[in-house]
Design a protein around this motif. Structure first.
Motif, mmCIF file in Angstrom:
data_model
loop_
_atom_site.group_PDB
_atom_site.id
_atom_site.type_symbol
_atom_site.label_atom_id
_atom_site.label_comp_id
_atom_site.label_asym_id
_atom_site.label_seq_id
_atom_site.Cartn_x
_atom_site.Cartn_y
_atom_site.Cartn_z
ATOM 1 N N LEU A 78 -19.029 -15.666 11.819
ATOM 2 C CA LEU A 78 -18.862 -17.051 12.382
ATOM 3 C C LEU A 78 -17.747 -17.676 11.513
ATOM 4 C CD1 LEU A 78 -20.132 -19.666 13.755
ATOM 5 C CD2 LEU A 78 -21.304 -20.137 11.763
ATOM 6 N N ILE A 79 -17.038 -18.094 12.675
ATOM 7 C CA ILE A 79 -15.795 -19.081 12.038
ATOM 8 C C ILE A 79 -16.172 -20.371 12.296
ATOM 9 C CG2 ILE A 79 -13.370 -19.556 12.506
ATOM 10 C CD1 ILE A 79 -12.959 -16.772 13.616
ATOM 11 N N GLU A 80 -16.163 -21.262 11.280
ATOM 12 C CA GLU A 80 -16.644 -22.605 11.286
ATOM 13 C C GLU A 80 -15.579 -23.469 10.735
ATOM 14 O OE1 GLU A 80 -20.881 -23.822 10.574
ATOM 15 O OE2 GLU A 80 -19.951 -24.169 8.591
ATOM 16 N N PHE A 81 -15.000 -24.575 11.739
ATOM 17 C CA PHE A 81 -14.323 -25.653 11.161
ATOM 18 C C PHE A 81 -15.130 -26.782 10.826
ATOM 19 C CE2 PHE A 81 -11.838 -23.417 14.546
ATOM 20 C CZ PHE A 81 -10.555 -23.513 13.979
ATOM 21 N N ASN A 82 -14.932 -27.313 9.594
ATOM 22 C CA ASN A 82 -15.589 -28.225 9.083
ATOM 23 C C ASN A 82 -14.804 -29.609 8.902
ATOM 24 O OD1 ASN A 82 -18.338 -26.933 7.575
ATOM 25 N ND2 ASN A 82 -16.647 -25.658 7.513
ATOM 26 N N ILE A 83 -15.553 -30.900 9.522
ATOM 27 C CA ILE A 83 -14.766 -32.043 9.515
ATOM 28 C C ILE A 83 -15.589 -33.068 8.784
ATOM 29 C CG2 ILE A 83 -13.801 -33.826 10.799
ATOM 30 C CD1 ILE A 83 -14.095 -31.604 13.132
ATOM 31 N N ASP A 84 -14.948 -33.684 7.818
ATOM 32 C CA ASP A 84 -15.490 -34.853 7.004
ATOM 33 C C ASP A 84 -14.873 -36.000 7.388
ATOM 34 O OD1 ASP A 84 -16.560 -36.559 4.905
ATOM 35 O OD2 ASP A 84 -14.692 -35.660 3.492
ATOM 36 N N THR A 85 -15.630 -36.968 8.106
ATOM 37 C CA THR A 85 -15.026 -38.223 8.460
ATOM 38 C C THR A 85 -15.222 -39.443 7.251
ATOM 39 O OG1 THR A 85 -16.965 -38.722 9.923
ATOM 40 C CG2 THR A 85 -15.144 -37.585 10.871
ATOM 41 N N THR A 86 -15.961 -39.276 6.424
ATOM 42 C CA THR A 86 -16.468 -40.390 5.455
ATOM 43 C C THR A 86 -15.684 -40.167 4.205
ATOM 44 O OG1 THR A 86 -18.599 -39.141 4.965
ATOM 45 C CG2 THR A 86 -18.674 -40.603 6.696
ATOM 46 N N GLY A 87 -15.101 -39.099 3.830
ATOM 47 C CA GLY A 87 -14.597 -38.908 2.530
ATOM 48 C C GLY A 87 -15.238 -38.595 1.477
ATOM 49 N N ASP A 88 -16.411 -37.969 1.790
ATOM 50 C CA ASP A 88 -17.351 -37.471 0.661
ATOM 51 C C ASP A 88 -17.227 -35.805 0.340
ATOM 52 O OD1 ASP A 88 -18.673 -36.597 2.806
ATOM 53 O OD2 ASP A 88 -20.492 -37.552 2.277
ATOM 54 N N ASN A 89 -16.051 -35.227 1.138
ATOM 55 C CA ASN A 89 -16.362 -33.867 1.392
ATOM 56 C C ASN A 89 -17.540 -33.007 1.661
ATOM 57 O OD1 ASN A 89 -13.454 -33.850 0.173
ATOM 58 N ND2 ASN A 89 -14.157 -34.457 -1.909
ATOM 59 N N VAL A 90 -18.157 -33.794 2.391
ATOM 60 C CA VAL A 90 -19.215 -33.051 3.020
ATOM 61 C C VAL A 90 -19.166 -32.944 4.606
ATOM 62 C CG1 VAL A 90 -21.832 -32.976 3.393
ATOM 63 C CG2 VAL A 90 -20.772 -33.455 1.265
ATOM 64 N N GLU A 91 -19.367 -31.810 5.219
ATOM 65 C CA GLU A 91 -19.108 -31.995 6.672
ATOM 66 C C GLU A 91 -19.926 -32.795 7.366
ATOM 67 O OE1 GLU A 91 -21.196 -27.818 5.649
ATOM 68 O OE2 GLU A 91 -19.963 -29.461 4.544
ATOM 69 N N ASP A 92 -19.380 -33.723 8.067
ATOM 70 C CA ASP A 92 -20.045 -34.520 9.023
ATOM 71 C C ASP A 92 -20.153 -33.914 10.439
ATOM 72 O OD1 ASP A 92 -20.608 -36.841 7.320
ATOM 73 O OD2 ASP A 92 -18.423 -37.021 7.423
ATOM 74 N N TYR A 105 -17.512 -17.648 21.915
ATOM 75 C CA TYR A 105 -18.205 -18.713 22.320
ATOM 76 C C TYR A 105 -18.031 -20.068 21.130
ATOM 77 C CZ TYR A 105 -20.879 -15.721 25.392
ATOM 78 O OH TYR A 105 -21.336 -14.918 26.547
ATOM 79 N N VAL A 106 -17.511 -20.991 21.575
ATOM 80 C CA VAL A 106 -17.235 -21.999 20.710
ATOM 81 C C VAL A 106 -18.558 -23.366 21.030
ATOM 82 C CG1 VAL A 106 -15.390 -24.024 20.271
ATOM 83 C CG2 VAL A 106 -14.985 -21.621 20.989
ATOM 84 N N PHE A 107 -18.910 -23.963 19.888
ATOM 85 C CA PHE A 107 -19.792 -24.899 20.163
ATOM 86 C C PHE A 107 -19.342 -26.017 19.281
ATOM 87 C CE2 PHE A 107 -21.862 -20.849 20.273
ATOM 88 C CZ PHE A 107 -22.652 -20.890 21.220
ATOM 89 N N GLY A 108 -19.599 -27.259 19.705
ATOM 90 C CA GLY A 108 -19.123 -28.566 18.999
ATOM 91 C C GLY A 108 -17.849 -29.087 19.555
ATOM 92 N N PRO A 109 -17.527 -30.052 18.955
ATOM 93 C CA PRO A 109 -17.780 -30.720 17.620
ATOM 94 C C PRO A 109 -19.140 -31.303 17.571
ATOM 95 C CG PRO A 109 -15.766 -31.922 18.161
ATOM 96 C CD PRO A 109 -16.384 -31.072 19.308
ATOM 97 N N VAL A 110 -20.067 -30.879 16.641
ATOM 98 C CA VAL A 110 -21.456 -31.450 16.458
ATOM 99 C C VAL A 110 -22.028 -31.657 15.097
ATOM 100 C CG1 VAL A 110 -22.162 -28.939 16.489
ATOM 101 C CG2 VAL A 110 -23.699 -30.756 17.367
ATOM 102 N N ALA A 111 -22.876 -32.446 14.862
ATOM 103 C CA ALA A 111 -23.347 -32.535 13.581
ATOM 104 C C ALA A 111 -24.232 -31.333 13.087
ATOM 105 C CB ALA A 111 -24.238 -33.757 13.336
ATOM 106 N N PRO A 112 -23.830 -30.715 11.856
ATOM 107 C CA PRO A 112 -24.705 -29.372 11.588
ATOM 108 C C PRO A 112 -26.084 -29.960 11.320
ATOM 109 C CG PRO A 112 -23.273 -30.455 9.734
ATOM 110 C CD PRO A 112 -23.028 -31.168 11.056
ATOM 111 N N SER A 113 -26.855 -28.689 11.513
ATOM 112 C CA SER A 113 -28.162 -28.797 11.187
ATOM 113 C C SER A 113 -28.561 -28.795 9.554
ATOM 114 C CB SER A 113 -29.061 -27.500 11.836
ATOM 115 O OG SER A 113 -28.544 -26.352 11.312
#
Length: 218
Positions: A78-92, A105-113
């Motif tokens: 799985l190739i996964e792009f992670n995006i943190d929009t709040t500056g806490d270095n945790v993917e949103d 097959y490409v899914f997202g952008p979506v909040a991760p489970s």
């Protein structure tokens, strides 16, 4: 597609306002020469300035001809792009991509489970694109759905590095890089995934933190 758990294999971190670039060519022992090795990560504003593009390259130093022609995305990775929009270095948000039977097959952008090392494919994500993987030597196949564009397939390695000169500098023989120098990666290829999404799907304004991971099915 059913939910499948994946465990992180390797990651590269970048920070982007409009451009982020990171490179790492097969120097991690756990993935050296493997199908999950990430060589480059790019994030930049699209030609359409309302979009942002994410690029992950894997399987570096593929030779031209049959070496690239026979290369394929690993269906267990799985190739996964992670995006943190709040500056806490945790993917949103995440953008996930997995290959199946000649398609990406490409899914997202979506909040991760879940966040962190383990991932499940967000197969029920509202945003999805399916694109045929472009065969070697053919024009790029690009699919668009809901404003998201995706490409997957072999491409010339975009990274420039003069390793011989670098070695000479480290060894004390030279003091600076030559201009323009010799591109060690000339003639080598990578397997490339490109996903371009509207900025409105990411939300926020200003700086985001973004990184890419490859995760192998467990």
């Amino acid at each position: 597609m059913k939910k499948t758990k994946f465990l992180i294999a390797t990651a590269i971190l970048g920070i982007a306002t409009f451009v982020a670039i990171a490179a790492d060519h097969i120097d991690a022992p756990a993935v050296a020469g493997g199908t999950s090795d990430i060589t480059d990560f790019y994030a930049f504003q699209g030609e359409n300035t309302s979009n942002i593009a994410f690029v992950a390259n894997v399987q570096g130093l593929l030779g031209s001809g049959s070496a690239t022609q026979n290369a394929a995305f690993d269906e267990n990775v799985l190739i996964e792009f992670n995006i943190d929009t709040t500056g806490d270095n945790v993917e949103d948000l995440v953008i996930q991509a997995v290959a199946r039977d000649g398609k990406m097959y490409v899914f997202g952008p979506v909040a991760p489970s879940q966040t962190g090392l383990n991932s499940s494919i967000a197969s029920n994500a509202a945003n999805q694109v399916v694109v045929d993987i472009t065969p070697y030597g053919q024009n790029a196949i690009v699919e668009t759905s809901g404003g998201i564009m995706a490409f997957a397939g072999p491409r010339d390695d975009p990274f420039f590095m003069d390793f011989n000169r670098y070695g000479a500098i480290i060894g004390g023989v030279e003091t600076e890089f030559a201009n323009p120098g010799t591109d060690t990666f000339a003639g080598s290829n990578v397997m490339s995934l490109v996903v371009e999404v509207p900025k409105s799907m990411i939300g926020g304004s200003g700086t985001i933190n973004t990184w890419v991971e490859s995760k192998r099915k467990q």
